[in-house]
Design a protein around this motif. Structure first.
Motif, short mmCIF file in Angstrom:
data_model
loop_
_atom_site.label_atom_id
_atom_site.label_comp_id
_atom_site.label_asym_id
_atom_site.label_seq_id
_atom_site.Cartn_x
_atom_site.Cartn_y
_atom_site.Cartn_z
N TYR A 30 0.83 -1.19 0.00
CA TYR A 30 0.00 0.00 0.00
C TYR A 30 0.87 1.25 0.00
CZ TYR A 30 -3.12 3.59 1.92
OH TYR A 30 -3.82 4.74 2.15
N VAL A 31 0.52 2.24 -0.84
CA VAL A 31 1.22 3.51 -0.89
C VAL A 31 0.31 4.62 -0.36
CG1 VAL A 31 2.32 5.23 -2.38
CG2 VAL A 31 2.71 2.79 -2.79
N SER A 32 -0.88 4.78 -0.96
CA SER A 32 -1.78 5.85 -0.55
C SER A 32 -3.18 5.58 -1.08
CB SER A 32 -1.29 7.20 -1.08
OG SER A 32 -1.35 7.21 -2.50
N SER A 33 -4.12 6.42 -0.64
CA SER A 33 -5.49 6.33 -1.16
C SER A 33 -6.17 7.68 -0.99
CB SER A 33 -6.29 5.25 -0.44
OG SER A 33 -6.43 5.56 0.93
N SER A 34 -7.22 7.87 -1.77
CA SER A 34 -8.08 9.03 -1.62
C SER A 34 -9.50 8.55 -1.84
CB SER A 34 -7.71 10.12 -2.63
OG SER A 34 -7.87 9.64 -3.95
N SER A 35 -10.46 9.28 -1.30
CA SER A 35 -11.85 8.84 -1.41
C SER A 35 -12.78 10.03 -1.57
CB SER A 35 -12.25 8.02 -0.18
OG SER A 35 -12.02 8.76 1.01
N SER A 36 -13.92 9.75 -2.17
CA SER A 36 -14.96 10.75 -2.32
C SER A 36 -16.31 10.06 -2.11
CB SER A 36 -14.91 11.37 -3.71
OG SER A 36 -15.96 12.29 -3.87
N PRO A 37 -17.06 10.44 -1.07
CA PRO A 37 -16.70 11.42 -0.04
C PRO A 37 -15.53 10.91 0.80
CG PRO A 37 -18.69 10.26 0.61
CD PRO A 37 -18.36 9.80 -0.79
N SER A 38 -14.90 11.81 1.53
CA SER A 38 -13.71 11.47 2.30
C SER A 38 -14.01 10.43 3.38
CB SER A 38 -13.12 12.72 2.95
OG SER A 38 -11.98 12.37 3.70
N LEU A 39 -13.23 9.35 3.38
CA LEU A 39 -13.34 8.31 4.40
C LEU A 39 -12.13 8.31 5.32
CD1 LEU A 39 -14.59 5.35 2.18
CD2 LEU A 39 -15.96 6.90 3.58
N GLY A 40 -11.15 9.17 5.04
CA GLY A 40 -9.92 9.18 5.82
C GLY A 40 -9.02 8.04 5.39
N ALA A 41 -7.93 7.87 6.11
CA ALA A 41 -6.97 6.82 5.81
C ALA A 41 -7.54 5.46 6.21
CB ALA A 41 -5.65 7.08 6.53
N PRO A 42 -7.21 4.42 5.46
CA PRO A 42 -7.70 3.09 5.84
C PRO A 42 -6.89 2.50 6.98
CG PRO A 42 -6.23 2.89 3.98
CD PRO A 42 -6.37 4.37 4.26
N THR A 43 -7.46 1.51 7.63
CA THR A 43 -6.70 0.66 8.52
C THR A 43 -5.93 -0.31 7.62
OG1 THR A 43 -8.37 0.81 10.24
CG2 THR A 43 -6.85 -1.06 10.37
N ALA A 65 -24.34 4.61 -6.52
CA ALA A 65 -23.02 5.21 -6.70
C ALA A 65 -22.75 6.16 -5.54
CB ALA A 65 -22.94 5.94 -8.04
N ALA A 66 -22.58 5.60 -4.34
CA ALA A 66 -22.42 6.42 -3.13
C ALA A 66 -21.03 7.02 -3.00
CB ALA A 66 -22.75 5.59 -1.89
N GLY A 67 -20.00 6.34 -3.51
CA GLY A 67 -18.66 6.86 -3.35
C GLY A 67 -17.62 6.04 -4.08
N THR A 68 -16.39 6.55 -4.03
CA THR A 68 -15.25 5.88 -4.65
C THR A 68 -14.03 5.96 -3.74
OG1 THR A 68 -14.54 7.88 -5.81
CG2 THR A 68 -16.00 6.38 -7.03
N VAL A 69 -13.15 4.99 -3.88
CA VAL A 69 -11.86 4.99 -3.22
C VAL A 69 -10.82 4.67 -4.29
CG1 VAL A 69 -10.38 3.88 -1.51
CG2 VAL A 69 -12.80 4.24 -1.00
N THR A 70 -9.81 5.53 -4.42
CA THR A 70 -8.73 5.31 -5.37
C THR A 70 -7.49 4.89 -4.58
OG1 THR A 70 -9.65 6.92 -6.90
CG2 THR A 70 -7.32 6.35 -7.18
N ILE A 71 -6.94 3.75 -4.96
CA ILE A 71 -5.82 3.13 -4.23
C ILE A 71 -4.58 3.15 -5.10
CG2 ILE A 71 -4.98 0.97 -3.20
CD1 ILE A 71 -8.05 0.28 -2.91
N THR A 72 -3.44 3.51 -4.50
CA THR A 72 -2.15 3.40 -5.17
C THR A 72 -1.31 2.40 -4.39
OG1 THR A 72 -2.28 5.68 -5.95
CG2 THR A 72 -0.09 4.66 -5.94
N ALA A 73 -0.74 1.44 -5.10
CA ALA A 73 0.08 0.41 -4.46
C ALA A 73 1.28 0.10 -5.36
CB ALA A 73 -0.73 -0.85 -4.23
N ARG A 74 2.35 -0.37 -4.72
CA ARG A 74 3.50 -0.86 -5.48
C ARG A 74 3.23 -2.30 -5.87
NH1 ARG A 74 6.18 2.04 -1.76
NH2 ARG A 74 7.14 3.89 -2.64
N ALA A 75 3.46 -2.59 -7.13
CA ALA A 75 3.21 -3.94 -7.63
C ALA A 75 4.25 -4.91 -7.09
CB ALA A 75 3.23 -3.95 -9.15
#
Length: 123
Positions: A30-43, A65-75
């Motif tokens: 895991y590198v980072s994530s963002s969400s809409s609406p904001s959910l904060g950082a994941p556990t 279509a309540a929301g989205t989470v975009t995840i960035t990870a190292r493969a």
């Protein structure tokens, strides 16, 4: 690598205490994530497959279509690749869980394939 999870509730009852979880493919970090609406950082739960868990709260009925989470990870490393340069397909698994107002549990799973290609570096 970056991918987006979409979540919602097409049902007739509110989804309460909802939790969204993504299981990273083996070897991904895991590198980072963002969400809409904001959910904060994941556990972040490390292991042979890292788990990312967000507390979504309540998801209103009839909101497919309540929301989205975009995840960035190292493969992870390509250990079973084919082709030149080698590429390998990994699978990411996501789950949305919660309860309706009557206390009945709800869970839905989805998965998506992620193809990783090794860099072709020559000197």
């Amino acid at each position: 690598m970056t991918w987006t999870l979409s979540y919602g509730n097409p049902g007739a009852a509110q989804l309460q205490s909802a939790v969204l979880q993504d299981t990273l493919p083996p070897g991904f970090s895991y590198v980072s994530s963002s969400s809409s609406p904001s959910l904060g950082a994941p556990t972040v739960i490390p292991g042979s497959q890292t788990l990312l868990r967000w507390s979504v709260g309540n998801v209103n009925a009839s909101t497919p279509a309540a929301g989205t989470v975009t995840i960035t990870a190292r493969a992870g490393a390509i250990t079973n690749g084919t082709g030149t340069p080698p590429q390998q397909t990994f699978t990411s698994n996501a789950t949305l869980t919660g309860r309706d107002p009557g206390g009945t549990s709800y869970s839905v799973n989805a998965s998506a394939d992620v193809t990783v290609q090794a860099l072709d570096i020559t000197r």
